[in-house]
Scaffold this motif. Structure first.
Motif, PDB file in Angstrom:
ATOM      1  N   ALA A 133       0.831  -1.205   0.000  1.00  0.00           N
ATOM      2  CA  ALA A 133       0.000   0.000   0.000  1.00  0.00           C
ATOM      3  C   ALA A 133       0.864   1.254   0.000  1.00  0.00           C
ATOM      4  N   GLN A 134       1.960   1.191   0.727  1.00  0.00           N
ATOM      5  CA  GLN A 134       2.870   2.338   0.774  1.00  0.00           C
ATOM      6  C   GLN A 134       3.554   2.545  -0.568  1.00  0.00           C
ATOM      7  N   ARG A 135       3.947   1.453  -1.226  1.00  0.00           N
ATOM      8  CA  ARG A 135       4.562   1.565  -2.555  1.00  0.00           C
ATOM      9  C   ARG A 135       3.581   2.181  -3.553  1.00  0.00           C
ATOM     10  N   SER A 136       2.315   1.805  -3.434  1.00  0.00           N
ATOM     11  CA  SER A 136       1.300   2.344  -4.345  1.00  0.00           C
ATOM     12  C   SER A 136       1.211   3.852  -4.210  1.00  0.00           C
ATOM     13  N   HIS A 137       1.229   4.330  -2.970  1.00  0.00           N
ATOM     14  CA  HIS A 137       1.161   5.772  -2.742  1.00  0.00           C
ATOM     15  C   HIS A 137       2.395   6.468  -3.313  1.00  0.00           C
ATOM     16  N   THR A 138       3.577   5.893  -3.088  1.00  0.00           N
ATOM     17  CA  THR A 138       4.800   6.476  -3.641  1.00  0.00           C
ATOM     18  C   THR A 138       4.740   6.534  -5.151  1.00  0.00           C
ATOM     19  N   ALA A 139       4.240   5.465  -5.759  1.00  0.00           N
ATOM     20  CA  ALA A 139       4.125   5.432  -7.216  1.00  0.00           C
ATOM     21  C   ALA A 139       3.175   6.514  -7.714  1.00  0.00           C
ATOM     22  N   ARG A 140       2.047   6.696  -7.024  1.00  0.00           N
ATOM     23  CA  ARG A 140       1.101   7.733  -7.461  1.00  0.00           C
ATOM     24  C   ARG A 140       1.747   9.113  -7.387  1.00  0.00           C
ATOM     25  N   VAL A 141       2.485   9.379  -6.314  1.00  0.00           N
ATOM     26  CA  VAL A 141       3.161  10.672  -6.185  1.00  0.00           C
ATOM     27  C   VAL A 141       4.123  10.891  -7.348  1.00  0.00           C
ATOM     28  N   LEU A 142       4.909   9.881  -7.679  1.00  0.00           N
ATOM     29  CA  LEU A 142       5.887  10.025  -8.766  1.00  0.00           C
ATOM     30  C   LEU A 142       5.194  10.166 -10.121  1.00  0.00           C
ATOM     31  N   LEU A 143       4.131   9.404 -10.333  1.00  0.00           N
ATOM     32  CA  LEU A 143       3.411   9.511 -11.600  1.00  0.00           C
ATOM     33  C   LEU A 143       2.805  10.893 -11.782  1.00  0.00           C
ATOM     34  N   GLN A 144       2.291  11.458 -10.707  1.00  0.00           N
ATOM     35  CA  GLN A 144       1.540  12.698 -10.824  1.00  0.00           C
ATOM     36  C   GLN A 144       2.366  13.960 -10.570  1.00  0.00           C
ATOM     37  N   THR A 145       3.630  13.806 -10.176  1.00  0.00           N
ATOM     38  CA  THR A 145       4.443  14.999  -9.921  1.00  0.00           C
ATOM     39  C   THR A 145       5.730  15.041 -10.742  1.00  0.00           C
TER      40      THR A 145
END
Length: 450
Positions: A133-145
């Protein structure tokens, strides 16, 4: 809280409970934070979960409207000293991604099976699911920023393969990585990782940023840290030593319901760890409602709490660094940086060095060398999963270490919210928030700075 009370929090969209629990709607297959602005679902269709990982494990995907993965972490994990609390702090620091479940269990002194059983029983998810779940959040941040290629995002977020990354993003967000990126405001994205990763660091309740920045400014070690700008618009910058590389972080003082930050990392795999350490430094996962309710009932503290609701107790970006600084003070710390610190490959303004590693400081003289040697060989552990009582006993056994210095280390490096330094008359009614009570007194000028 029972489930009816949780539902009332959802019905009133109470942001105080964001991150404390999550709710999911069986008719939509979506999980949300309690403050989600969407129409409140019927009670019979709602399920509650202690963690986002538990909701994901039950087949629910994250709400696109309230972004439940972006909430502050539960304050419970910072308060608790048991194995579950220690495990959650270590998972937040990225230990499972770097060392696996076996490494997590070894740090806790338990078997992998025991850790799995305890986390699953209490949180509805084991360490692998929590890290996922934590990796998913990190991935979303990188994808969107950032404009990083999707393949680089996958490995920077800690996924073992692009296929695993794609499957997880589809499961958690009901979108492909490309769709998730396209849904983000383009203005927030940076062209390259060299421009840094922009972040919004969430917190709950009031946040007295000026008091936190006053502490950071007073303690800043030149070369490693700086605070610039006028009061109310200051920026805190510092260097970070991280598991895979180094970093420089900048945080804006102005609170907006979040703090704006930007991270420059030599290796993006350090993003999760860097964010976790920054959150601990700024005490962003605290529960100011619980703290203010208890301390505001005390006649001495009531006017201080009313004047500064949501006052935080700053922690440490690097626990070992904090321990050395608590022992020697800012002026001597600066000398140690110049003599033993590693110079940045490319200085960034006044930031020129990383704070010295424990192994390098073991070459110094006196109490610093003893502390550094103990940190280097593991005789003293100050990582997020350290046992606070064991660490305190080990510190007190070192030459040159007194009880007041150890109290500072326990408060700041180990994030203990309930520390009472010796020699102070502190009532039991301030438990379990004595660290915050003392911070109120210091901020009001009623107690000498540490």
């Amino acid at each position: 809280m029972d489930e009816d009370t949780r539902y009332e929090a959802v019905r009133s969209r109470d942001g105080r409970f964001d991150g404390e629990f999550f709710f999911a709607v069986s008719t939509t297959g979506i999980y949300c934070r309690p403050s989600c602005p969407a129409v409140t679902p019927k009670r019979r269709n709602v399920r509650f979960f202690a963690t986002a990982a538990a909701a994901q494990g039950s087949g629910f995907r994250a709400c696109r409207r309230c972004r439940p993965d972006a909430v502050p972490g539960s304050a419970e994990w910072n308060v608790r000293a048991d194995v579950v609390g220690r495990a959650m702090r270590l998972i937040g620091d990225g230990v499972v991604d770097r060392e696996g479940v076996a490494g997590l269990a070894g740090r806790l002194g338990y078997s992998a099976r025991q850790v799995q059983r305890q986390l699953t029983a209490e949180l509805g998810a084991g360490p692998v699911a929590l890290a996922r779940a934590q990796r998913s959040h990190t991935a979303r941040v990188l994808l969107q920023t950032t404009e990083l290629p999707v393949t680089q995002v996958a490995f920077a977020a800690g996924f073992a393969s692009v296929r695993q990354f794609n499957d997880t993003i589809r499961t958690v967000y009901a979108s492909t990585p490309s769709e998730l990126r396209a849904a983000a405001p383009g203005a927030r994205r940076t062209a390259t990782p060299s421009a840094g990763v922009p972040l919004r660091l969430a917190y709950r309740g009031h946040y007295q940023s000026s008091a936190v920045f006053d502490v950071l400014a007073a303690e800043a070690v030149p070369g490693v840290e700086e605070v610039s700008g006028p009061p109310g618009r200051r920026v805190y910058r510092r260097t970070l030593r991280l598991p895979y590389g180094t970093g420089i972080v900048a945080v804006d003082e102005r609170p907006r319901g979040w703090l704006d930050a930007r991270l420059h990392l030599t290796d993006l795999r350090d993003l999760t760890t860097a964010v976790g350490r920054l959150r601990r430094l700024l005490d962003l996962d605290a529960d100011p409602y619980a703290v203010d309710e208890r301390l505001g009932a005390d006649p001495r503290l009531a006017p201080l709490v009313a004047a500064r609701p949501g006052l935080r107790s700053p922690g440490a970006a690097d626990p070992e660094e904090l321990a050395v600084r608590a022992l020697v003070g800012t002026e001597e710390a600066q000398r140690l940086v110049q003599r033993y610190g590693k110079a940045l490959d490319a200085p960034c303004g006044s930031l020129t060095h990383l704070f010295p590693e424990a192994a390098a400081l073991a070459q110094a003289d006196g109490p610093v060398a003893a502390l550094a040697a103990a940190l280097a060989d593991g005789a003293v552990r100050l990582d997020p999963g350290a046992d606070r009582d064991d660490a305190q006993a080990a510190l007190l056994a070192l030459p040159g270490m007194d009880a007041r210095t150890v109290a500072v280390i326990r408060t700041r490096a180990l994030g203990d919210p309930d520390v009472a330094p010796p020699g102070l008359d502190i009532p039991d009614s301030w438990r379990p928030w004595r660290s915050y009570a003392l911070q109120h007194l210091r901020t009001a000028g009623e107690l000498e700075p540490r």
